[in-house]
Structure formats: structure tokens, C-alpha cells
Design an enzyme around this catalytic site. Structure first.
Site, mmCIF file in Angstrom:
data_model
loop_
_atom_site.group_PDB
_atom_site.id
_atom_site.type_symbol
_atom_site.label_atom_id
_atom_site.label_comp_id
_atom_site.label_asym_id
_atom_site.label_seq_id
_atom_site.Cartn_x
_atom_site.Cartn_y
_atom_site.Cartn_z
ATOM 1 N N ARG A 203 -4.819 1.507 -0.574
ATOM 2 C CA ARG A 203 -4.687 0.066 -0.389
ATOM 3 C C ARG A 203 -4.587 -0.710 -1.691
ATOM 4 O O ARG A 203 -5.364 -0.503 -2.623
ATOM 5 C CB ARG A 203 -5.882 -0.468 0.412
ATOM 6 C CG ARG A 203 -5.700 -1.947 0.789
ATOM 7 C CD ARG A 203 -6.860 -2.490 1.576
ATOM 8 N NE ARG A 203 -6.572 -3.858 2.007
ATOM 9 C CZ ARG A 203 -7.459 -4.825 2.115
ATOM 10 N NH1 ARG A 203 -8.733 -4.578 1.861
ATOM 11 N NH2 ARG A 203 -7.107 -6.032 2.512
ATOM 12 N N LEU A 204 -3.606 -1.615 -1.716
ATOM 13 C CA LEU A 204 -3.544 -2.696 -2.693
ATOM 14 C C LEU A 204 -3.907 -3.949 -1.923
ATOM 15 O O LEU A 204 -3.134 -4.432 -1.098
ATOM 16 C CB LEU A 204 -2.146 -2.823 -3.299
ATOM 17 C CG LEU A 204 -1.939 -3.988 -4.280
ATOM 18 C CD1 LEU A 204 -2.797 -3.800 -5.523
ATOM 19 C CD2 LEU A 204 -0.471 -4.120 -4.648
ATOM 20 N N ALA A 205 -5.099 -4.477 -2.150
ATOM 21 C CA ALA A 205 -5.604 -5.598 -1.354
ATOM 22 C C ALA A 205 -4.919 -6.896 -1.773
ATOM 23 O O ALA A 205 -4.978 -7.293 -2.934
ATOM 24 C CB ALA A 205 -7.124 -5.715 -1.516
ATOM 25 N N SER B 60 10.501 -12.202 -6.539
ATOM 26 C CA SER B 60 11.677 -11.789 -7.291
ATOM 27 C C SER B 60 12.941 -12.437 -6.725
ATOM 28 O O SER B 60 13.013 -12.759 -5.540
ATOM 29 C CB SER B 60 11.816 -10.262 -7.220
ATOM 30 O OG SER B 60 13.085 -9.835 -7.664
ATOM 31 N N GLY B 61 13.953 -12.571 -7.567
ATOM 32 C CA GLY B 61 15.253 -13.050 -7.128
ATOM 33 C C GLY B 61 16.178 -11.929 -6.688
ATOM 34 O O GLY B 61 17.367 -12.170 -6.434
ATOM 35 N N ASP C 45 -2.979 -9.151 8.399
ATOM 36 C CA ASP C 45 -1.736 -8.994 9.156
ATOM 37 C C ASP C 45 -1.639 -7.609 9.773
ATOM 38 O O ASP C 45 -0.928 -7.409 10.767
ATOM 39 C CB ASP C 45 -0.526 -9.285 8.276
ATOM 40 C CG ASP C 45 -0.454 -8.411 7.038
ATOM 41 O OD1 ASP C 45 -1.500 -7.855 6.627
ATOM 42 O OD2 ASP C 45 0.640 -8.285 6.457
ATOM 43 N N CYS D 213 0.829 -1.192 0.000
ATOM 44 C CA CYS D 213 0.000 0.000 0.000
ATOM 45 C C CYS D 213 0.869 1.249 0.000
ATOM 46 O O CYS D 213 2.091 1.183 -0.041
ATOM 47 C CB CYS D 213 -0.906 0.008 1.236
ATOM 48 S SG CYS D 213 -1.869 -1.504 1.448
ATOM 49 N N GLU E 252 3.905 -6.632 4.227
ATOM 50 C CA GLU E 252 3.416 -7.974 4.558
ATOM 51 C C GLU E 252 4.197 -8.510 5.751
ATOM 52 O O GLU E 252 5.429 -8.409 5.786
ATOM 53 C CB GLU E 252 3.609 -8.947 3.378
ATOM 54 C CG GLU E 252 2.990 -8.510 2.068
ATOM 55 C CD GLU E 252 1.475 -8.548 2.058
ATOM 56 O OE1 GLU E 252 0.901 -9.071 3.038
ATOM 57 O OE2 GLU E 252 0.889 -8.056 1.090
#
Length: 616
Positions: A50-52, A379-380, A103, A2, A80
């Protein structure tokens, strides 16, 4: 994932300033396209976009905890927490009741239970603010490695904060001023922790919390790399790395939205993709989606250079076939890379010109296409910093150089493998002398060296390699994490970085260099720990960094734009450019001076778009 912002003012009533907060919040609509919210009290105003990703319905923010009809704690949160389920169970056993499955709510209750030390219990990537109305105090928190950004601006009676500089710049009391030190930070490629380039603005440093009270701000470090004796033998070390990676990938696959991996065909991204594919298949949830970026005609016409011995395409396809991923190549052409709208979008996403040019633009276009099918990507990124993958880790001249090893290497091969001279290559010699760029780099190098922890009895080689690893994990990785976050969030894509799990970082940091290179190559531990899930052609591939277009028309287009800049008497960057060096660049052929041209053009666009005042 977010965007957050807020304003604490102890001398005014912020309930009358809602429009200002909303303007700050709007600047981050791309970071949070799914919902927006504000919470305003007399001395605190918090905003959220917000990005849900987890608990799509219950995770709305700002989120508060109420007791006996009173708000006791409120947060605006980004990131997260990968161990939130375990923490939630522990908190429930301690009597806490939860209204959601998010979370975010776990972070609130963890603070109520354990106080400021709660942050030591978190495993994840996060940047958030906690406001305690009872104590009238704000806590700004940033994750250990600095995966998620968090900026702040101290005021006479409080603080402004936000996920990105643009949120602070939207406040009427903030002006975009950059002084000599800020310009040196921008051009220096040293990424000083806490430095935000804009005068008066700061970043919360990785592994730190900032507490805001009526009496002012205090900063406290809650995590740092420590030197510890490594007692595991080679077999045990390889096994432990694999155990950690299996656990990390499993945790980071948790999402209530479509998820994918970024796949270049290199060891790092291939390992993550293969482990994710195995985990998903074992749970009956496969196949994993994977995406790669490529340039039109590049694989067929590829030319090896000092940085990139092989093209990505064949290796990405080999891993995709081996792991049975649902794979897609995103192929870009020069016209798309040079599109002014795309380049402007990248500048806006980063709030600063960084001179990586088409490397940033291609990443933006890749993420834009991925977002059409997925909301989360693994991602690496950062494996090279953790395991020692860059070529300068293995270059004796770079290792012995009395500076950051990447700066020594870039002077010889540049960013693309063909250009040299650094980001500052087209900048005025008088300007560089005025800001003392080399002196600034040296001072920052000394500062970085002084922070490195050591073990008694280390050999000279182990001591030096510990220093180099530490500088990469506290400086160089910040450049790439910031790039990844800002460009991905510009299109509403959450990118997770499993190699930045602090447990893995701590363990490998303290593994002797002789073990990290036990097979005589880069990233020996990672290769050994994941070889069983990789095809040999990928496991044995020599390191090749993020791809760069080899189409000479791209460099030709840059030269044309530099000519236009030199011909425009009103170009704001023209007084900063060395006309002789720029003239040589526009008369050159091939890929020479590409990064220097990118930076000069980027600075000009930035000065125009942001109305920056240079206080030199």
C-alpha cells in the site's frame, strides 16, 4: 496507489503456499512502501502493498466484506476512484454500511450491488482483483485507458496475477522466456493491447475484465471508443472541454497527502498546473507545488533540433510565476544520468528494456526528488494523444504512410530529434529477419486499423484522422502510461493523468479534426479552453516533447559502453548485435544512434539481470 498480486489454484490448498505469495508481494514493496498485507484461503491467495493516499488509517488491504460472520467478497486494489463519494452516497441510500472512508470499500460494495457491470460506473484509474469465496470466482479489472497495469499468467488450474511482471516472475512456476514474437513486440514500438512480451504472460487489456472460474478464463470488454456524431459548434465545444477539465482537475486534487504537478512549460502540463492552482486558491489551499526537470547548462547552451525548438526552463518559470506555484527545478548532470545504479533501478522498475534510455533515467531521478516533498503528482501526459499534438499528426507524409505514423516519423528523426534507425538499429539483420520485425509491425498495424469505428459519410480526411487518433489512444498512449506508472511507482509516487478521464477522451475523440485544428495549429481545443489561465508565451509555445540531454558526453559514454559490449565474448546480447552497425555507432560523433545504443545496452543488462531465455 499500490501494488497487487495473487494466486488462484483450484487443485491445491494455498494455505500451505503463503511463503510464495509473500515473495511475490515483496517484489512490489516500492509500489507500496506504507503497508503490506496478505489474505489466504484454500484456493485463493491475495497480496497487497500500500501507498496510502486516501483514508490513511482505514484503507488497509486486502479488504473484505463480511455478512453473518462469513466473508462474501475480498479485494486487493490499486488506483483511485475519483467519483467514489457519489457512489458511496448512492450505495448508502441502497442500504450498504461502510466501515472506512476509502474508495476501496466503495468498489467492494458497488460489485455487491450491481454485479460485474459496476465497473461501468467507475471514474478513475484502477487495476484490481475481486475474489468471491461463495462462487469461487475471481474478477480482474482494469481501467478504460489502461492507466494502471495488471498482468496475469494462466495456469493449468487457475491463474497468477500482479501489478508488474516481476510479481509473476517471483513464482517458482514462471520462467522468463521470450520468443520471436515477444522480441518483435519489444523492438517494434507498437504496444499491442494485452501483450506482455514474456511468453505465457498477458496484460488485462484496457477497458476489459477477466473472469476466472474452475472451467478457465473468460475476457469481456466493458468499454471502447465509439464513433458518434458531434453536433456542438466551435464555441460550445471549447466550453465543454473547459467544463470537463475543471471537473476532472477538481476530482483529481482529492488526497490526504501532499500533492503537486509536473510542469514542463508546455501547453499540457501548464494547463493542468494553472487549473490546479486556481482551484486550490479558490478553496484557500494554495499554492500548488510544481516540479520541472532540466539538465545542467542546457538552457544556456540549448540548440534547436527537429523535435525541440525551445528549451523548457524559461516557459516553466513563466507559468510558475503566472500561477504563483511553489516551483522547483530538478537539475541533472551527465554523471548522474550514467550512474549504473540509476540505470539498473529503471530496468528493474520496467522489467523490460525500452530503449528510451536517459529519458527514463531522468524521469526516475525527477520522481525520486519529487517524492521527498509530495506523494501525488498531476501530469499533463496523454494530451497529445487526445487533442492531436504530435508533429506527425500534421505531417502529410506520416498521415498517408501505410503504417503507424509515429514509426514513419521516427525513421526520419528518431526519438531525440537527431538519431535515426529506430530501436532496432544495432540489432543483427539475421535476427530481425528471423523475428520478421517489419512483418510484425505491419500485422499489428492492420489489427489496429480493423478496430477503428467510423461514421457514415465521413470525408477521407476525417476518416483517416479518426484512425490516427484511435491508434494513439489504444497503442501509443500505452507506451507512455506504462512508462509513467512503472517509473513513478518505483519511488512510491502516485502520478495522476487528468487528460485520460474517459469522458474527455470520448468527447474529443468524436470532435472532427477540423475542429481540433480550427486555428491551424496543434491542440487548438485545449489551447482555446485554457488560454485564460495561461500567459501568452506559454499558450503560444510550439509543441516540444519531454526533454533530452544535449550534452555530447552522454552519447560518448554510451559509445564507450557499446565498445565494452563488443569486446566481451560473454556479453549475452553480443550474438544479437550487428557488429558492423555497432562499429559505425561507436565511431560516430554527436547524438547519432543514441536510442539504438540504449536499446542494445538495455537488452544486455536485461538478459543478465533477469536470466531471460530467448526461444528464437
Amino acid at each position: 496507489m499500490c501494488g497487487i498480486t495473487g494466486w488462484i489454484s483450484y487443485d491445491r490448498d494455498l494455505t500451505a503456499e503463503r511463503e510464495v505469495l509473500e515473495a511475490m508481494n515483496r517484489t512490489m514493496s516500492c509500489r507500496g512502501p506504507d503497508a503490506e498485507g496478505v489474505w489466504v484461503d484454500r484456493h485463493a491467495a491475495l497480496g497487497h502493498r500500500r501507498l496510502a493516499v486516501i483514508d490513511l488509517e482505514g484503507g488497509r488491504q486486502p479488504m473484505a466484506v463480511e455478512r453473518d460472520g462469513r466473508t462474501v467478497l475480498v479485494t486487493t486494489y490499486s488506483g483511485e476512484i475519483y467519483n467514489y463519494r457519489e457512489l458511496r452516497s448512492e450505495l448508502t441510500a441502497r442500504g450498504h454500511a461502510f466501515r472506512t472512508s476509502s474508495d476501496t470499500e466503495v468498489a467492494l460494495h458497488a460489485y455487491l450491488e450491481w454485479g460485474e457491470d459496476f465497473v461501468r460506473r467507475l471514474n478513475g484509474m484502477y487495476a484490481f482483483a475481486l475474489w468471491d469465496p461463495r462462487e469461487q470466482e475471481l474478477l480482474l479489472v482494469r481501467d478504460r485507458l489502461g492507466i494502471k497495469p495488471l498482468y496475469y499468467w494462466p495456469t493449468a488450474d487457475g491463474v497468477l496475477f500482479g501489478s508488474e511482471p516481476k510479481a509473476l516472475l517471483a513464482h517458482p512456476g514462471v520462467r522468463p522466456v521470450v520468443d520471436g514474437e515477444g522480441l518483435a513486440e519489444l523492438l517494434g514500438f507498437v504496444k499491442t493491447p494485452g501483450h506482455a512480451v514474456y511468453r505465457g504472460m498477458h496484460e488485462v487489456r484496457p477497458g476489459h475484465v477477466v473472469r476466472v472460474r474452475r472451467g478457465g478464463l473468460t475476457e469481456r470488454r466493458y468499454w471502447a471508443l465509439e464513433a458518434r456524431e458531434h453536433t456542438d459548434d466551435q464555441e460550445t465545444t471549447v466550453r465543454r472541454v473547459r467544463e470537463l477539465l475543471d471537473d476532472i482537475v477538481e476530482r483529481q486534487l482529492i488526497a490526504d497527502v501532499p500533492l503537486c504537478t509536473l510542469l514542463s512549460g508546455g501547453l499540457d502540463s501548464s494547463a493542468i498546473t494553472a487549473l490546479a492552482a486556481r482551484r486550490l486558491a479558490g478553496a484557500g489551499n494554495g499554492p500548488v507545488r510544481s516540479f520541472s526537470v532540466d539538465f545542467a547548462g542546457q538552457t544556456e547552451n540549448f540548440t534547436a533540433d527537429a523535435l525541440r525548438p525551445t528549451p523548457d526552463g524559461p516557459y516553466a518559470h513563466a507559468l510558475a510565476e503566472h500561477a504563483r506555484s511553489d516551483h522547483q527545478d530538478i537539475v541533472l548532470d551527465t554523471a548522474t544520468l550514467m550512474d549504473p545504479a540509476h540505470r539498473a533501478a529503471v530496468l528493474t522498475s520496467r522489467d523490460l528494456p525500452f530503449g528510451l534510455g536517459e529519458g527514463d533515467t531522468s524521469l526516475y531521478l525527477l520522481f525520486q526528488e519529487i517524492r521527498k516533498r509530495s506523494t501525488v503528482a498531476l501530469s499533463g501526459e496523454s494530451a497529445d494523444e487526445v487533442f492531436g499534438g504530435y508533429r506527425w499528426f500534421h505531417d502529410e507524409d506520416a498521415i498517408r504512410a501505410d503504417t503507424f505514423p509515429w514509426l514513419h516519423s521516427f525513421r526520419n528523426t528518431g526519438f531525440t530529434g537527431t538519431d535515426t534507425g529506430g530501436l532496432e538499429g544495432l540489432m543483427s539483420r539475421d535476427l530481425l529477419a528471423k523475428i520478421d520485425l517489419e512483418g510484425y509491425r505491419d500485422a499489428r498495424y492492420r489489427q489496429a486499423l480493423a478496430e477503428v469505428p467510423h461514421l457514415e459519410g465521413e470525408s477521407a480526411t476525417e476518416r483517416r484522422m479518426r484512425e490516427i487518433c484511435h491508434m494513439h489512444l489504444t497503442r501509443f498512449v500505452q507506451v507512455l502510461l506504462d512508462r509513467k506508472d512503472r517509473i513513478s511507482m518505483a519511488v512510491g509516487l502516485e502520478v495522476r493523468v487528468p487528460f485520460c478521464d474517459h469522458r474527455l477522451v470520448e468527447y474529443v475523440f468524436n470532435t472532427p479534426w477540423s475542429l481540433k485544428t480550427f486555428d491551424g495549429r496543434e491542440k487548438s481545443l485545449l489551447r482555446a479552453a485554457t488560454r485564460d489561465v495561461l500567459p501568452d508565451v506559454v499558450a503560444d509555445r510550439v509543441k516540444s516533447p519531454y526533454p533530452s540531454t544535449q550534452d555530447t558526453r552522454y552519447a560518448d559514454a554510451l559509445r564507450g559502453q557499446v565498445r565494452e559490449l563488443l569486446a566481451d565474448p560473454d556479453a549475452p546480447a553480443r550474438p544479437l548485435v550487428d557488429e558492423e552497425a555497432a562499429g559505425r555507432a561507436v565511431r560516430s560523433t554527436g547524438h547519432e544512434s543514441r536510442q539504438a545504443m540504449e536499446m542494445a545496452l538495455g537488452v544486455d543488462s536485461w538478459l543478465r539481470a533477469y536470466g531471460v531465455e530467448l526461444a528464437l
